[in-house]
Design an enzyme around this catalytic site. Structure first.
Site, PDB file in Angstrom:
ATOM      1  N   ASP A 106      13.486  -6.000 -10.018  1.00 21.65           N
ATOM      2  CA  ASP A 106      13.046  -6.475  -8.790  1.00 21.65           C
ATOM      3  C   ASP A 106      11.476  -6.372  -8.975  1.00 21.65           C
ATOM      4  OD1 ASP A 106      12.697  -6.986  -6.175  1.00 21.65           O
ATOM      5  OD2 ASP A 106      13.922  -5.483  -5.520  1.00 21.65           O
TER       6      ASP A 106
HETATM    7  C1  BGC Z   1      12.735  -7.703  -2.948  1.00 21.84           C
HETATM    8  C2  BGC Z   1      13.943  -8.768  -3.598  1.00 21.84           C
HETATM    9  C3  BGC Z   1      13.353  -9.985  -3.560  1.00 21.84           C
HETATM   10  C4  BGC Z   1      12.047  -9.703  -4.401  1.00 21.84           C
HETATM   11  C5  BGC Z   1      11.488 -11.313  -4.479  1.00 21.84           C
HETATM   12  C6  BGC Z   1      11.567  -7.901  -3.760  1.00 21.84           C
HETATM   13  O1  BGC Z   1      10.377  -7.038  -3.307  1.00 21.84           O
HETATM   14  O2  BGC Z   1      13.177  -6.474  -3.113  1.00 21.84           O
HETATM   15  O3  BGC Z   1      15.085  -8.732  -2.784  1.00 21.84           O
HETATM   16  O4  BGC Z   1      14.321 -11.030  -3.959  1.00 21.84           O
HETATM   17  O5  BGC Z   1      11.181  -9.242  -3.722  1.00 21.84           O
HETATM   18  O6  BGC Z   1      10.905 -11.940  -3.479  1.00 21.84           O
END
Ligand code: BGC
Length: 739
Positions: free
Chosen positions: A285
């Site tokens: 993530d």
């Molecule tokens: C989130 C994810 C997301 C990623 C990309 C993160 O902060 O937890 O769910 O896909 O950002 O945008």
């Protein structure tokens, strides 16, 4: 009695992953490419960078210029670009100016629609309509692909029993079985039958794992749960999406069993790859590799990169640690280049599978942009929005509205395009959204509908209540939009209170005092605490954040053109003190058998009922459904055999409507404590007035499995009870047993 009828998941899956899978054409192509790549080009493929124009959800590492990184082959993927021309430009740069011309994989959070926005995911899950869910994902994929996006970070498979966590809006509620069915439908919709088809995109199962169980509902917080809880309740949802073919997985921010998931080999290697047989690639993530330092398990960025690498994270989202450190880790002999190859190969294979090497521009292209907002897409969004709406109460049949009634549409969301979109908005253009006011005016005529804002979401408006009250007095019925704004749903939106803001409560009380019937239209991305509201209002309709076709969908329901069919995928608590709140909780040694009992020394609160205000599966319709005669065709199951059930359902009302028939199972005696009941099958049926049908359903044997005391995954022989009905409180029952 406990020893027979077992199947072992690990054994089942050993066949899948124990034997080396045969070499595919994409393996061969990836291997050939790897032989040409320098070490730094390989590491480049493991690096994902973010567009500064997309959603920024965490710290960014010091920024390499995007163009520089692409030209040097130092990034395999870019996320969050909203401008298709920019995607095309960067793809040209990668293909024409980098040494090997490896195409970029463009990713985006296409969560509940791209241009045509569907309801927020919690709303989608309340439709319990798997065909509609697959259709929505198909449309979202094809619109996203037309922008040049080939990878979506969806579905979110995190179940959650605590609506203080803002990200419940992105998931499918509290239940394992329902969430699993929705997750696999979404994967099928995104990826279609053929990934190389230019209208399908790669899907990403997230957030692996157990991200939906942060302590106290606070986002990013510690997760501490037993392995049996994890395997029984949480893991099956990710597994369903992976079994449906999802090509990628995103590791979660949280720790699990005291090890941050980004560095957790047990989860990312043993469970995900060895047990579930996942063969795609894992992306961290946002910034999570670097966050291993803040977690306190990595001393510095190099250490963080090594831990994530060892755990099997193939791609580093945004932190930059891989790019900075992996090369020197190889050069100093800590990592072997072959290990790098093993993590890069699945990334290259995904690009081959998407057809990017054959045509890097197969996604995108000016000509395809007319697909946005097509009539079919808008119709699908309208249907899913109305199927997502849940009628919680409807005293004296105040809904549907009677023809000719003078409607006062009041509240902060009455005529607001932006608020209809919800969190994570893909490439949404709020201007394209139809508001509640527009939808009602189109259906009833402008002269029948008047509007007043009353208050803002969290603040009073000078004179707002007085104006609303005056309007209510001139009208026959009040439709009052209350709830929480977009900005209070989604990531980093945890709340300690689920009460409506004081200004909204004040507005409701004043309108109630006019004596006019008040119908609450609840705009929200999470269950709220509605004890007072449901007592004051004649009806409560949860609309969620309904998306592009908010207004027409609302009009379909309140006019009675369609009967509401949404069912809660997550209970609404009476108080935050009950959280986490699950219908499928365990019995305890001192269960509260009679919910009205005030006995002491049983498991209950002294100041509030144990029960939610509105339970999982609940949702009213404009008709009545009566259940009888549940019949189990094979009440003594042999190991591996599915249970065949039929139940008679009758529409005893005066309108056609759709019912969601729900089957729950209680395992009466086992080697471990088991939930009081769990959803194991459901079926949507549409019945004309007075129609009665025999609904035939199957409960799969594998869905009766759980983690036994020995740690084995299986079904223990013994007695079970089946419950059939309208929601999780169903009382109609029939016994069966497993031999
Ligand atoms: C989130 C994810 C997301 C990623 C990309 C993160 O902060 O937890 O769910 O896909 O950002 O945008």
């Amino acid at each position: 009695m406990r020893l027979r009828g077992k199947i072992c998941l690990a054994a089942l899956l050993a066949g899948l992953c124990g034997c080396a899978s045969p070499m595919t054409e994409n393996d061969r192509r990836a291997n050939a490419l790897l032989r040409q790549m320098t070490l730094s080009e390989k590491i480049g493929q493991m690096n994902q960078i973010a567009s500064s124009t997309g959603a920024i959800t965490g710290p960014m590492s010091e920024r390499l210029s995007c163009d520089e990184a692409v030209k040097k082959g130092w990034c395999g993927s870019i996320l969050g670009i909203k401008d298709p021309a920019e995607i095309e430009r960067l793809q040209h740069l990668a293909v024409d100016s980098s040494r090997l011309g490896i195409p970029i994989l463009f990713g985006h959070d296409i969560i509940h629609g791209c241009r045509t926005i569907f309801p927020e995911n919690i709303g989608i899950s309340c439709s319990w309509d798997l065909d509609a869910v697959e259709r929505f994902a198909r449309i979202a994929a094809s619109e996203a692909a037309a922008f040049g996006v080939a990878w979506t970070f969806s579905p979110m498979c995190d179940i959650c029993a605590d609506p203080r966590w803002g990200r419940v809006s992105e998931g499918s509620g509290e239940d394992t079985f329902l969430s699993a069915r929705i997750a696999e439908s979404m994967v099928r919709g995104y990826q279609g039958d053929e990934l190389a088809d230019s209208s399908t995109i790669l899907s990403c199962v997230k957030h692996f794992a157990a991200y939906g169980a942060p302590e106290a509902g606070r986002d990013y917080n510690t997760v501490d749960m037993s392995w049996s809880m994890f395997k029984d309740k949480y893991l099956p949802v990710y597994k369903a999406a992976i079994d449906a073919g999802a090509g990628t997985v995103m590791s979660s921010f949280n720790d699990f069993d005291a090890v941050p998931v980004t560095a957790n080999s047990r989860l990312l290697r043993s469970v995900l790859r060895d047990t579930l047989g996942f063969g795609g690639f894992v992306v961290s993530d946002w910034g999570a590799v670097r966050e291993l330092i803040a977690h306190g398990v990595a001393a510095d960025e190099r250490d963080a990169a090594l831990l994530a690498f060892r755990a099997g994270v193939n791609m580093d989202m945004v932190s930059g640690c891989y790019l900075k450190s992996l090369e020197s880790l190889v050069e100093s002999g800590v990592i072997r280049e072959k290990e790098i190859d093993d993590l890069v190969r699945p990334i290259l294979k995904a690009k081959f599978a998407l057809g990017l090497f054959d045509n890097p521009f197969r996604y995108g292209g000016e000509a395809r942009r007319h697909e946005m907002y097509s009539g079919d897409n808008m119709q699908a969004a309208r249907e899913l929005a109305r199927e997502s709406m849940v009628l919680l109460t409807n005293n004296n049949g105040v809904l549907p509205l009677r023809e000719g009634a003078r409607i006062a549409l009041i509240g902060p969301y009455a005529d607001d395009r932006n608020e209809m979109i919800g969190a994570w908005r893909g490439m949404a253009e709020p201007d394209s959204c139809r508001t509640f006011l527009e939808g009602l005016c189109d259906r009833f005529g402008q002269s029948q509908v008047s509007v007043a804002r009353g208050c803002d979401p969290r603040t009073d408006l000078p004179g707002g209540v007085a104006e609303a009250v005056a309007l209510a007095r001139r009208s026959d019925i009040v439709l009052l939009t209350l709830g929480l704004p977009n900005a209070e749903s989604g990531e980093a939106s945890s709340l300690s209170s689920l009460a409506l803001p004081p200004c909204q409560k004040k507005l409701l009380r004043a309108l109630h005092d006019t004596g006019k019937p008040v119908v609450i239209l609840l705009v929200t991305g999470r269950p709220l605490e509605l004890v007072e509201e449901s007592a004051l209002a004649q009806a409560v309709l949860v609309t969620w954040h309904p998306g592009t076709m908010a207004g027409p969908a609302l009009a379909d329901i309140v006019s009675g053109d369609c009967s509401p069919s949404g069912r809660l995928s997550m209970g609404f608590p009476r108080s935050e003190g009950q959280l986490p709140l699950r219908y499928n909780h365990k019995s305890t040694g001192r269960p509260l058998r009679d919910p009205a009992s005030t006995a002491k020394y049983v498991s209950r609160y002294m100041d509030v009922s144990n029960e939610p205000l509105f339970c999982f599966g609940h949702g009213l319709s404009y008709t009545e459904f009566v259940y009888d005669n549940p019949v189990i065709e094979n009440p003594v199951l042999s190991p591996g055999e599915d249970l065949r059930v039929s139940v008679r359902v009758s529409n005893t009302g005066t309108r056609e409507a759709t019912e969601t028939v729900q089957l729950y199972v209680r395992d009466v005696l086992s080697s471990v404590t088991r939930p009081v009941r769990e959803l194991k099958a459901f079926s949507r049926v549409t019945l004309r007035a007075d129609q009665s049908v025999e609904v035939k359903m199957t409960i799969r044997y594998e869905d009766l499995c759980f983690t036994e005391a020995s740690g084995r995954w299986g079904v223990e022989a013994g007695d079970f009870i089946l419950y059939a009905g309208h929601d999780c409180s169903a009382t109609l029952s029939a016994p069966f047993s497993v031999r």
